[in-house]
Design a protein around this motif. Structure first.
Motif, PDB file in Angstrom:
ATOM      1  N   GLU A  66      -8.046  -5.372  12.969  1.00  0.00           N
ATOM      2  CA  GLU A  66      -9.241  -6.118  12.525  1.00  0.00           C
ATOM      3  C   GLU A  66      -9.783  -5.561  11.211  1.00  0.00           C
ATOM      4  O   GLU A  66     -10.243  -6.314  10.360  1.00  0.00           O
ATOM      5  CB  GLU A  66     -10.314  -6.107  13.617  1.00  0.00           C
ATOM      6  CG  GLU A  66      -9.913  -6.903  14.846  1.00  0.00           C
ATOM      7  CD  GLU A  66      -9.521  -8.348  14.534  1.00  0.00           C
ATOM      8  OE1 GLU A  66     -10.236  -9.028  13.781  1.00  0.00           O
ATOM      9  OE2 GLU A  66      -8.476  -8.789  15.053  1.00  0.00           O
ATOM     10  N   GLU A  67      -9.731  -4.254  11.040  1.00  0.00           N
ATOM     11  CA  GLU A  67     -10.174  -3.647   9.779  1.00  0.00           C
ATOM     12  C   GLU A  67      -9.237  -4.037   8.637  1.00  0.00           C
ATOM     13  O   GLU A  67      -9.686  -4.316   7.518  1.00  0.00           O
ATOM     14  CB  GLU A  67     -10.260  -2.125   9.906  1.00  0.00           C
ATOM     15  CG  GLU A  67     -11.394  -1.651  10.790  1.00  0.00           C
ATOM     16  CD  GLU A  67     -12.771  -2.068  10.263  1.00  0.00           C
ATOM     17  OE1 GLU A  67     -13.028  -1.900   9.060  1.00  0.00           O
ATOM     18  OE2 GLU A  67     -13.574  -2.562  11.072  1.00  0.00           O
ATOM     19  N   LEU A  68      -7.928  -4.067   8.894  1.00  0.00           N
ATOM     20  CA  LEU A  68      -6.970  -4.480   7.871  1.00  0.00           C
ATOM     21  C   LEU A  68      -7.216  -5.917   7.442  1.00  0.00           C
ATOM     22  O   LEU A  68      -7.110  -6.254   6.260  1.00  0.00           O
ATOM     23  CB  LEU A  68      -5.537  -4.319   8.391  1.00  0.00           C
ATOM     24  CG  LEU A  68      -5.073  -2.889   8.619  1.00  0.00           C
ATOM     25  CD1 LEU A  68      -3.731  -2.880   9.333  1.00  0.00           C
ATOM     26  CD2 LEU A  68      -5.010  -2.115   7.312  1.00  0.00           C
ATOM     27  N   LEU A  69      -7.568  -6.770   8.398  1.00  0.00           N
ATOM     28  CA  LEU A  69      -7.816  -8.187   8.101  1.00  0.00           C
ATOM     29  C   LEU A  69      -8.999  -8.366   7.152  1.00  0.00           C
ATOM     30  O   LEU A  69      -9.056  -9.342   6.399  1.00  0.00           O
ATOM     31  CB  LEU A  69      -8.041  -8.942   9.408  1.00  0.00           C
ATOM     32  CG  LEU A  69      -7.921 -10.450   9.366  1.00  0.00           C
ATOM     33  CD1 LEU A  69      -6.570 -10.903   8.816  1.00  0.00           C
ATOM     34  CD2 LEU A  69      -8.155 -11.023  10.755  1.00  0.00           C
ATOM     35  N   LYS A  70      -9.915  -7.423   7.128  1.00  0.00           N
ATOM     36  CA  LYS A  70     -11.082  -7.511   6.232  1.00  0.00           C
ATOM     37  C   LYS A  70     -10.693  -7.428   4.757  1.00  0.00           C
ATOM     38  O   LYS A  70     -11.471  -7.793   3.890  1.00  0.00           O
ATOM     39  CB  LYS A  70     -12.100  -6.424   6.575  1.00  0.00           C
ATOM     40  CG  LYS A  70     -12.776  -6.644   7.911  1.00  0.00           C
ATOM     41  CD  LYS A  70     -13.735  -5.517   8.245  1.00  0.00           C
ATOM     42  CE  LYS A  70     -14.367  -5.730   9.611  1.00  0.00           C
ATOM     43  NZ  LYS A  70     -15.270  -4.617   9.966  1.00  0.00           N
ATOM     44  N   HIS A  71      -9.472  -6.971   4.461  1.00  0.00           N
ATOM     45  CA  HIS A  71      -8.997  -6.885   3.071  1.00  0.00           C
ATOM     46  C   HIS A  71      -8.423  -8.205   2.574  1.00  0.00           C
ATOM     47  O   HIS A  71      -8.065  -8.321   1.397  1.00  0.00           O
ATOM     48  CB  HIS A  71      -7.951  -5.777   2.941  1.00  0.00           C
ATOM     49  CG  HIS A  71      -8.507  -4.421   3.188  1.00  0.00           C
ATOM     50  ND1 HIS A  71      -9.164  -3.695   2.219  1.00  0.00           N
ATOM     51  CD2 HIS A  71      -8.532  -3.664   4.316  1.00  0.00           C
ATOM     52  CE1 HIS A  71      -9.560  -2.549   2.726  1.00  0.00           C
ATOM     53  NE2 HIS A  71      -9.198  -2.503   3.991  1.00  0.00           N
ATOM     54  N   VAL A  72      -8.327  -9.193   3.465  1.00  0.00           N
ATOM     55  CA  VAL A  72      -7.772 -10.509   3.126  1.00  0.00           C
ATOM     56  C   VAL A  72      -8.922 -11.439   2.763  1.00  0.00           C
ATOM     57  O   VAL A  72      -9.908 -11.531   3.486  1.00  0.00           O
ATOM     58  CB  VAL A  72      -6.959 -11.068   4.309  1.00  0.00           C
ATOM     59  CG1 VAL A  72      -6.410 -12.449   3.980  1.00  0.00           C
ATOM     60  CG2 VAL A  72      -5.827 -10.112   4.681  1.00  0.00           C
ATOM     61  N   LYS A  73      -8.759 -12.117   1.625  1.00  0.00           N
ATOM     62  CA  LYS A  73      -9.802 -13.010   1.122  1.00  0.00           C
ATOM     63  C   LYS A  73      -9.569 -14.430   1.647  1.00  0.00           C
ATOM     64  O   LYS A  73      -8.548 -15.046   1.349  1.00  0.00           O
ATOM     65  CB  LYS A  73      -9.801 -13.003  -0.402  1.00  0.00           C
ATOM     66  CG  LYS A  73     -10.073 -11.636  -0.996  1.00  0.00           C
ATOM     67  CD  LYS A  73      -9.948 -11.693  -2.498  1.00  0.00           C
ATOM     68  CE  LYS A  73      -9.045 -10.565  -2.937  1.00  0.00           C
ATOM     69  NZ  LYS A  73      -8.580 -10.694  -4.284  1.00  0.00           N
TER      70      LYS A  73
END
Length: 149
Positions: free
Chosen positions: A79-86
């Protein structure tokens, strides 16, 4: 490496893929670096109809010669990694595929890593851009760059 923008739906990048022999629903089979508007498939390595999900977002995975798959570590919380996707904006998607060493990065953040020792692993093939069946969507690709190792 390329830039990808997705509005709704599911897309991805085939690499080392091959044409299907029969009348299957999709033209190619092989590894995919996936991307989806809902985030489920973003940063996932998949071989649809073959070996299926090879590495989920956040995972470090080893596939041994006999085909056994093992999650051996983490590159971060999914979920934290997904926050880097715009969302609905241009994202830089990088696939590093050198032998059995595969790394997916989105916006310079590692999403997953795979060490694939399975002899079924494709070592060469076609590069293709996917528009997955499903809801209406808009998927755009640009600045496609290929570098051979």
């Amino acid at each position: 490496r390329l830039k990808l923008k997705l509005e709704n739906g599911n897309s991805g990048i085939y690499y080392r893929s091959r044409e299907r022999a029969g009348m299957e629903k999709e033209a190619l089979i092989g590894p995919q670096a996936d991307f989806s508007a809902d985030g489920r498939w973003t940063g996932v390595i998949m071989e649809y109809t073959l070996r299926e999900i090879l590495a989920e977002r956040g995972q470090k995975v080893v596939i041994y010669k006999g085909g056994r798959k093992e999650v051996v570590g983490s590159v971060g919380d999914p979920e934290e990694l997904l926050k880097h996707v715009k969302d609905k904006q241009w994202n830089d998607y990088t696939i590093i595929a050198k032998g059995g060493h595969i790394v997916l990065k989105i916006n310079d953040v590692v999403m997953c890593k795979l060490e694939d020792g399975d002899p079924r692993m494709p070592r060469s093939g076609k590069l293709a851009l996917q528009v997955h069946r499903g809801p209406d969507m808009l998927v755009q690709f640009k600045n496609i760059r290929i570098r051979q190792f």
